[in-house]
Design a protein around this motif. Structure first.
Motif: not given
Length: 326
Positions: A2-9, A270-283
């Motif tokens: 399964t491909q990663p799902s969109p987290f943050a824009e 887990k943010a596929a790109c490894g960026t903090t802002r994506a993980a923080e936005c998603a959580i």
């Protein structure tokens, strides 16, 4: 897969400029998936999000009680701290009670993220010590366990009794045999598992009975959010925003976990790109989705639906969660 799902824009004016994607899983106290985005089976390194698991042998062995560790030390054992005085003073006191000093650490020196502490070292003409390492609390826990076990000095060696105990705890709570490990930034092995395995482990922490090792650790984190990370950090600010009802822990390369004791749920992402802002936005978005985080709290608005400003403090865009998370 399964491909990663969109987290943050990232929107700049009317334009969608960037999209962060990733994987996220919510598990219940039976270990079953409640909701998932992306691939729950993806194999991950949880990095510092696994510190509560690495601290389990400290308690289950009896080492923590023998050393008379309190909730502050347990919170620091789970921490990725800023290296502020509130952190380093406590870790140094902990070391001294063991009859040890900075040279006994195997985590390596690190410049403090705390500005006051960093500037203080510069003014004094001093170099950072290992106690300033964001993982020094975890390593103080390792040293406490090592003293209890009577192991050798190189406690970060994957074959050392301390790390063998950590692996046994990791495999027990994730319900999986780890396929291997990577060496973390602090030199300790970081064991791999599936994302569902990590969420399952966090749900186990959430549902653990009062007085258990798991409960004592997440209670310490929720009681001392300032020790788990530090001022300005997502873990600290979001735990405060939820009145200490949820334990949060970040990990390097875009990882995050949450332990929700009242709901008996565990989250791993887990943010596929490894960026903090994506993980923080998603959580933040998932916690809002679950009704445990106020979407309008200032700590929330720093991570989701957050304005992006330029060097003249002009709002140029916004960071917002992808629609699937809401």
């Amino acid at each position: 897969m399964t491909q990663p799902s969109p987290f943050a824009e990232i929107w700049r004016g009317p334009f969608l400029e960037s999209v962060h994607s990733g994987h996220a899983v919510i598990c219940d106290d039976t270990g079953q998936i409640v909701e998932a985005w992306g691939d729950p089976a993806t194999v991950i390194l949880p990095r510092s999000s696994s510190k509560m698991i690495q601290a389990l042998p400290l308690l289950t062995s009896g080492a923590a009680d023998k050393a008379r560790l309190g909730t502050e030390q347990l919170a620091l054992a789970c921490a990725s701290h800023n290296g502020a005085a509130i952190h380093t003073d406590r870790v140094e006191t902990w070391l001294s009670t063991l009859g040890l000093d900075d040279s006994d650490f195997r985590c390596g020196p690190q410049e403090p993220d705390d500005r006051e502490a960093r500037d203080g070292l510069i003014r004094a003409g001093q170099s950072p010590c290992q106690v300033h390492n964001n993982c020094s609390g975890k390593h103080a826990g390792f040293l406490t366990l090592n003293k209890h076990l009577g192991g050798g000095a190189d406690y970060v060696d994957p074959a050392h009794p301390v790390q063998r105990a950590c692996l046994a705890a990791f495999e027990e709570v994730t319900g999986e045999s780890s396929p291997g490990y990577g060496i973390d930034g602090c030199s300790a092995p970081n064991f791999a598992c599936s994302l569902q395995g990590m969420a399952r482990a966090m749900a186990g922490f959430a549902a653990a009975p009062e007085g258990s090792a798991e409960a004592r650790l997440h209670q310490a984190m929720r009681l001392h959010p300032e020790l788990v990370a530090g001022e300005g950090r997502a873990c600290t600010e979001l735990m405060r925003a939820m009145d200490g009802k949820v334990a949060l822990k970040t990990g390097a390369e875009g990882f995050f976990i949450a332990i929700l004791p009242e709901q008996k749920l565990g989250i791993a992402l887990k943010a596929a790109c490894g960026t903090t802002r994506a993980a923080e936005c998603a959580i933040a978005a998932i916690l809002v989705r679950l009704g445990v985080l106020d979407p309008n709290h200032p700590a929330t608005l720093k991570r989701m639906n957050a304005p992006i400003t330029n060097r003249r403090d002009i709002v140029t865009g916004v960071l917002k969660p992808a629609a699937d998370l809401l």
